[in-house]
Design a protein around this motif. Structure first.
Motif, PDB file in Angstrom:
ATOM      1  N   PHE A  13      50.557 -34.474  21.036  1.00 39.87           N
ATOM      2  CA  PHE A  13      51.130 -34.221  22.356  1.00 39.87           C
ATOM      3  C   PHE A  13      52.166 -33.099  22.296  1.00 39.87           C
ATOM      4  O   PHE A  13      52.130 -32.160  23.092  1.00 39.87           O
ATOM      5  CB  PHE A  13      51.766 -35.502  22.910  1.00 39.87           C
ATOM      6  N   LEU A  14      53.093 -33.196  21.355  1.00 44.12           N
ATOM      7  CA  LEU A  14      54.152 -32.187  21.249  1.00 44.12           C
ATOM      8  C   LEU A  14      53.596 -30.815  20.887  1.00 44.12           C
ATOM      9  O   LEU A  14      54.066 -29.789  21.395  1.00 44.12           O
ATOM     10  CB  LEU A  14      55.195 -32.624  20.216  1.00 44.12           C
ATOM     11  N   GLU A  15      52.589 -30.777  20.013  1.00 42.42           N
ATOM     12  CA  GLU A  15      51.969 -29.506  19.640  1.00 42.42           C
ATOM     13  C   GLU A  15      51.299 -28.885  20.853  1.00 42.42           C
ATOM     14  O   GLU A  15      51.413 -27.683  21.096  1.00 42.42           O
ATOM     15  CB  GLU A  15      50.964 -29.719  18.505  1.00 42.42           C
ATOM     16  N   GLY A  16      50.622 -29.701  21.644  1.00 37.41           N
ATOM     17  CA  GLY A  16      49.974 -29.202  22.853  1.00 37.41           C
ATOM     18  C   GLY A  16      50.973 -28.664  23.865  1.00 37.41           C
ATOM     19  O   GLY A  16      50.774 -27.583  24.437  1.00 37.41           O
ATOM     20  N   VAL A  17      52.053 -29.378  24.072  1.00 40.14           N
ATOM     21  CA  VAL A  17      53.091 -28.929  25.006  1.00 40.14           C
ATOM     22  C   VAL A  17      53.734 -27.639  24.513  1.00 40.14           C
ATOM     23  O   VAL A  17      53.910 -26.687  25.279  1.00 40.14           O
ATOM     24  CB  VAL A  17      54.156 -30.031  25.224  1.00 40.14           C
ATOM     25  N   SER A  18      54.060 -27.583  23.224  1.00 38.45           N
ATOM     26  CA  SER A  18      54.706 -26.378  22.695  1.00 38.45           C
ATOM     27  C   SER A  18      53.780 -25.168  22.790  1.00 38.45           C
ATOM     28  O   SER A  18      54.228 -24.057  23.075  1.00 38.45           O
ATOM     29  CB  SER A  18      55.168 -26.591  21.251  1.00 38.45           C
ATOM     30  N   TYR A  19      52.483 -25.382  22.578  1.00 41.19           N
ATOM     31  CA  TYR A  19      51.512 -24.288  22.672  1.00 41.19           C
ATOM     32  C   TYR A  19      51.422 -23.776  24.106  1.00 41.19           C
ATOM     33  O   TYR A  19      51.416 -22.569  24.349  1.00 41.19           O
ATOM     34  CB  TYR A  19      50.156 -24.780  22.174  1.00 41.19           C
ATOM     35  N   MET A  48      55.643 -25.342  13.180  1.00 42.81           N
ATOM     36  CA  MET A  48      55.840 -26.547  12.373  1.00 42.81           C
ATOM     37  C   MET A  48      54.999 -27.710  12.899  1.00 42.81           C
ATOM     38  O   MET A  48      54.406 -28.458  12.116  1.00 42.81           O
ATOM     39  CB  MET A  48      57.324 -26.904  12.349  1.00 42.81           C
ATOM     40  N   LEU A  49      54.927 -27.848  14.219  1.00 48.85           N
ATOM     41  CA  LEU A  49      54.089 -28.901  14.808  1.00 48.85           C
ATOM     42  C   LEU A  49      52.613 -28.657  14.518  1.00 48.85           C
ATOM     43  O   LEU A  49      51.854 -29.602  14.263  1.00 48.85           O
ATOM     44  CB  LEU A  49      54.336 -28.988  16.316  1.00 48.85           C
ATOM     45  N   PHE A  50      52.185 -27.399  14.554  1.00 50.05           N
ATOM     46  CA  PHE A  50      50.802 -27.044  14.251  1.00 50.05           C
ATOM     47  C   PHE A  50      50.448 -27.459  12.816  1.00 50.05           C
ATOM     48  O   PHE A  50      49.415 -28.095  12.577  1.00 50.05           O
ATOM     49  CB  PHE A  50      50.591 -25.541  14.446  1.00 50.05           C
ATOM     50  N   ILE A  51      51.300 -27.113  11.869  1.00 48.17           N
ATOM     51  CA  ILE A  51      51.051 -27.467  10.468  1.00 48.17           C
ATOM     52  C   ILE A  51      51.040 -28.980  10.292  1.00 48.17           C
ATOM     53  O   ILE A  51      50.178 -29.531   9.600  1.00 48.17           O
ATOM     54  CB  ILE A  51      52.100 -26.799   9.554  1.00 48.17           C
ATOM     55  N   LEU A  52      51.979 -29.664  10.922  1.00 48.39           N
ATOM     56  CA  LEU A  52      52.034 -31.121  10.846  1.00 48.39           C
ATOM     57  C   LEU A  52      50.779 -31.759  11.450  1.00 48.39           C
ATOM     58  O   LEU A  52      50.235 -32.730  10.914  1.00 48.39           O
ATOM     59  CB  LEU A  52      53.295 -31.628  11.541  1.00 48.39           C
TER      60      LEU A  52
END
Length: 96
Positions: A13-19, A48-52
Motif C-alpha cells: 500500500f505505502l509503495e503504491g501511494v509513494s509511487y 526504500m519501499l520498492f526494495i522492501l
C-alpha cells in the motif's frame, strides 16, 4: 503479531501511494515549476519501499503458493501505477 504477509500488505500500500505521489504530483511540479524538492523528498522513501516490496515478495512467495507467473505479476506490478493495489486486493488472499 506481524507476519511477513501483513508487513507485505502494508508495504504494498505505502509503495503504491509513494509511487503515485512521485509520478502524479512531484514530477509534474518539478517540470512545470522547476522545483525538484518534492522529487527529492519522495524519491528516497519510495526507493526504500520498492526494495522492501521486492524482498518481501520473495519471502512470502512460497507461503502464498504463487506460481512463477503469478510471482512475475507481483514483481511487475511494482513498476506499474496502481499495480500494488491490484496485488494487495487480488493476490494476497491466503491459500487454503
Amino acid at each position: 503479531m506481524f507476519s511477513f504477509l501483513n508487513i507485505f500488505r502494508i508495504v504494498a500500500f505505502l509503495e503504491g501511494v509513494s509511487y503515485l505521489l512521485l509520478l502524479f504530483i512531484a514530477t509534474p511540479i518539478k517540470y512545470i515549476s522547476g522545483n525538484p524538492e518534492y522529487v527529492k523528498m519522495l524519491g528516497m522513501p519510495h526507493g526504500m519501499l520498492f526494495i522492501l516490496y521486492i524482498i518481501l515478495a520473495f519471502l512470502i512467495k512460497s507461503e502464498m503458493k504463487w506460481t512463477n507467473k503469478t510471482f512475475m505479476v507481483v514483481l511487475v506490478a511494482s513498476i506499474i501505477p496502481f499495480g500494488t493495489f491490484y496485488v494487495e486486493s487480488k493476490l494476497l488472499k491466503p491459500s487454503v
